[in-house]
Write a protein that holds these residues in place. Structure first.
Motif, short mmCIF file in Angstrom:
data_model
loop_
_atom_site.label_atom_id
_atom_site.label_comp_id
_atom_site.label_asym_id
_atom_site.label_seq_id
_atom_site.Cartn_x
_atom_site.Cartn_y
_atom_site.Cartn_z
N VAL A 61 0.86 -1.19 0.00
CA VAL A 61 0.00 0.00 0.00
C VAL A 61 0.89 1.24 0.00
CG1 VAL A 61 -1.93 -1.12 1.17
CG2 VAL A 61 -0.14 -0.02 2.54
N PRO A 62 0.40 2.34 -0.53
CA PRO A 62 1.21 3.57 -0.54
C PRO A 62 1.31 4.17 0.85
CG PRO A 62 -0.98 3.99 -1.42
CD PRO A 62 -0.89 2.51 -1.20
N PRO A 63 2.23 5.11 1.04
CA PRO A 63 2.43 5.71 2.37
C PRO A 63 1.32 6.70 2.74
CG PRO A 63 3.88 6.73 0.76
CD PRO A 63 3.21 5.60 0.05
N LEU A 64 1.25 7.01 4.01
CA LEU A 64 0.34 7.98 4.64
C LEU A 64 -1.10 7.50 4.69
CD1 LEU A 64 1.70 11.43 3.36
CD2 LEU A 64 2.32 10.13 5.40
N VAL A 65 -1.70 7.20 3.55
CA VAL A 65 -3.04 6.59 3.52
C VAL A 65 -3.03 5.47 2.49
CG1 VAL A 65 -4.27 8.67 4.29
CG2 VAL A 65 -3.95 8.24 1.85
N GLU A 66 -3.79 4.43 2.74
CA GLU A 66 -3.75 3.23 1.89
C GLU A 66 -4.61 3.35 0.64
OE1 GLU A 66 -4.59 -0.23 4.18
OE2 GLU A 66 -2.91 0.11 5.58
N TYR A 67 -5.40 4.42 0.55
CA TYR A 67 -6.30 4.58 -0.59
C TYR A 67 -5.59 5.33 -1.71
CZ TYR A 67 -9.84 3.20 2.77
OH TYR A 67 -10.56 2.50 3.71
N HIS A 68 -5.89 4.91 -2.92
CA HIS A 68 -5.34 5.57 -4.10
C HIS A 68 -6.33 6.61 -4.62
CE1 HIS A 68 -2.11 2.48 -4.77
NE2 HIS A 68 -2.93 1.80 -4.00
N ASP A 69 -5.82 7.70 -5.14
CA ASP A 69 -6.64 8.72 -5.79
C ASP A 69 -6.40 8.59 -7.29
OD1 ASP A 69 -7.50 11.23 -6.98
OD2 ASP A 69 -7.57 12.06 -4.95
N LEU A 70 -7.47 8.32 -8.03
CA LEU A 70 -7.32 8.08 -9.47
C LEU A 70 -6.77 9.29 -10.20
CD1 LEU A 70 -10.52 5.94 -10.15
CD2 LEU A 70 -8.16 5.15 -9.89
N ARG A 71 -6.97 10.48 -9.67
CA ARG A 71 -6.40 11.67 -10.28
C ARG A 71 -4.87 11.67 -10.16
NH1 ARG A 71 -10.58 15.24 -6.88
NH2 ARG A 71 -9.76 13.68 -5.42
N VAL A 72 -4.38 11.22 -9.00
CA VAL A 72 -2.94 11.12 -8.80
C VAL A 72 -2.37 9.97 -9.62
CG1 VAL A 72 -1.12 10.83 -7.07
CG2 VAL A 72 -3.20 12.11 -6.49
N LEU A 73 -3.11 8.87 -9.69
CA LEU A 73 -2.69 7.75 -10.53
C LEU A 73 -2.56 8.19 -11.99
CD1 LEU A 73 -2.40 4.49 -10.38
CD2 LEU A 73 -4.62 4.54 -11.51
N ALA A 74 -3.56 8.94 -12.47
CA ALA A 74 -3.51 9.44 -13.84
C ALA A 74 -2.30 10.35 -14.04
CB ALA A 74 -4.80 10.18 -14.18
N GLU A 75 -2.03 11.18 -13.06
CA GLU A 75 -0.86 12.07 -13.15
C GLU A 75 0.42 11.25 -13.25
OE1 GLU A 75 1.19 15.74 -10.60
OE2 GLU A 75 -0.71 14.85 -9.93
N ALA A 76 0.51 10.18 -12.46
CA ALA A 76 1.69 9.33 -12.49
C ALA A 76 1.84 8.64 -13.84
CB ALA A 76 1.61 8.28 -11.38
N ALA A 77 0.72 8.38 -14.50
CA ALA A 77 0.74 7.71 -15.80
C ALA A 77 0.87 8.68 -16.95
CB ALA A 77 -0.54 6.89 -15.97
N GLY A 78 0.97 9.99 -16.66
CA GLY A 78 1.10 10.99 -17.71
C GLY A 78 -0.19 11.32 -18.41
N LEU A 79 -1.31 11.00 -17.77
CA LEU A 79 -2.62 11.30 -18.34
C LEU A 79 -3.11 12.65 -17.86
CD1 LEU A 79 -4.28 7.79 -17.83
CD2 LEU A 79 -3.35 8.74 -19.96
N PRO A 80 -4.02 13.29 -18.58
CA PRO A 80 -4.54 14.60 -18.14
C PRO A 80 -5.40 14.45 -16.90
CG PRO A 80 -5.73 13.81 -20.07
CD PRO A 80 -4.57 12.88 -19.89
N THR A 81 -5.36 15.44 -16.05
CA THR A 81 -6.19 15.44 -14.85
C THR A 81 -7.34 16.43 -15.03
OG1 THR A 81 -4.82 17.12 -13.78
CG2 THR A 81 -4.25 14.81 -13.39
#
Length: 300
Positions: free
Chosen positions: A131-151
């Motif tokens: 799981v990621p740090p601080l909180v275990e939930y993923h934010d799809l907007r941050v995931l998209a940013e990591a993948a180089g997709l538009p937010t």
């Protein structure tokens, strides 16, 4: 037997004590939601035993589990696949080890995204427990940013569309597994119903307990645990969500609350982006698993 904190915490399960009373033994098994439901069910004709969450059970726990399965009159279980984590913990496998005449009632894993529409759970293929740090939930907007997709920014129409999609998934799981129904409880979303994507509030557990009792042919029994259940993590409450459901603007809160401590959403974003950079399989798994939600959110 050792008297470790875990053993003492689950003292009845490990035989350190006996549950009080002479009512039928009832076991509730599943993820973290199972213990909250057990608390709401206990008493008035049901004697429950606190079990470790199914993902915490080990091979060494099986003799203790089988002891209680042999004594139980009722098993309340979320749908669990056979051979879960390499152990005979599937709902069907547990039911088969109950005493003759004992009954099983299935309850759904409750996830509702209508209040936290960009949040998701992702299991990296390299290690599903990561799981990621601080909180275990993923934010799809941050995931998209990591993948180089538009937010994009959330808007009320998107919130409602995600809610519809989430409830369709929940009702589909209910039908597929023959569970007690809970999907209708989210007709009027509010933050009292869900603290996070998959942490229901007390009203949901109370309503589910009533329905489980009805399925067992038992009368309703109001239980007040005296505290909020599954209360350690509260997700941010965003303006678009409040607008979508006509909720009080005073309920808006931009940050996470973890064990009562605020954690800025911006800090979570930065920590998760750094984590994604070292766990690219989590990014790809999230893009695949949540393709429909990403499309609804306009992130794909």
């Amino acid at each position: 037997m050792d008297h470790s904190p875990r053993t003492r915490h689950y003292g009845e399960f490990y035989g350190l004590s006996e549950p009080h009373g002479d009512s039928p033994i009832t076991l509730v098994t599943g993820n973290c939601q199972a213990e909250s439901l057990r608390i709401m069910l206990d008493g008035a004709g049901l004697r429950t035993v606190r079990l470790p969450a199914v993902h915490e059970l080990t091979a060494a726990d099986l003799p203790h589990l089988d002891h209680w399965l042999g004594r139980a009159s009722f098993l309340i279980s979320q749908p669990i696949r056979d051979g879960y984590r390499g152990l005979p913990l599937g709902t069907a496998q547990l039911s088969a080890r109950l005493a003759a005449g004992a009954r099983t009632v299935r309850v759904p894993v409750i996830r509702f995204a209508g209040l936290y529409p960009a949040h998701a759970i992702i299991r990296p293929p390299s290690d599903p427990g990561l799981v990621p740090p601080l909180v275990e939930y993923h934010d799809l907007r941050v995931l998209a940013e990591a993948a180089g997709l538009p937010t994009v920014r959330l808007n009320p129409a998107t919130v409602r569309a995600i809610a519809d999609h989430s409830l369709t998934q929940l009702s589909t799981r209910e039908a597929a597994h023959g569970t007690v129904i809970v999907s209708d409880l989210f007709a009027a979303p509010s933050f009292t119903l869900m603290r996070t994507l998959n942490h229901p509030g007390n009203p949901i557990f109370a309503a589910l307990a009533v329905r489980v009792r009805a399925a067992l042919g038992l009368p309703s029994h109001a239980t007040d645990p005296g505290r909020p259940l599954l209360n350690s993590v509260h997700a941010p409450r965003e303006a678009a969500v409040l607008e979508a459901w006509n909720l009080d603007e005073a309920d808006e809160r931009p940050d996470w609350l973890v064990d009562g401590t605020p954690i800025e959403a911006g800090a979570v974003r930065e920590a998760h982006l750094a984590w994604y950079s070292t766990h690219p399989d989590a990014v790809q798994a999230g893009l695949t698993r949540h393709a429909d939600s990403l499309r609804i959110l306009g992130l794909s």
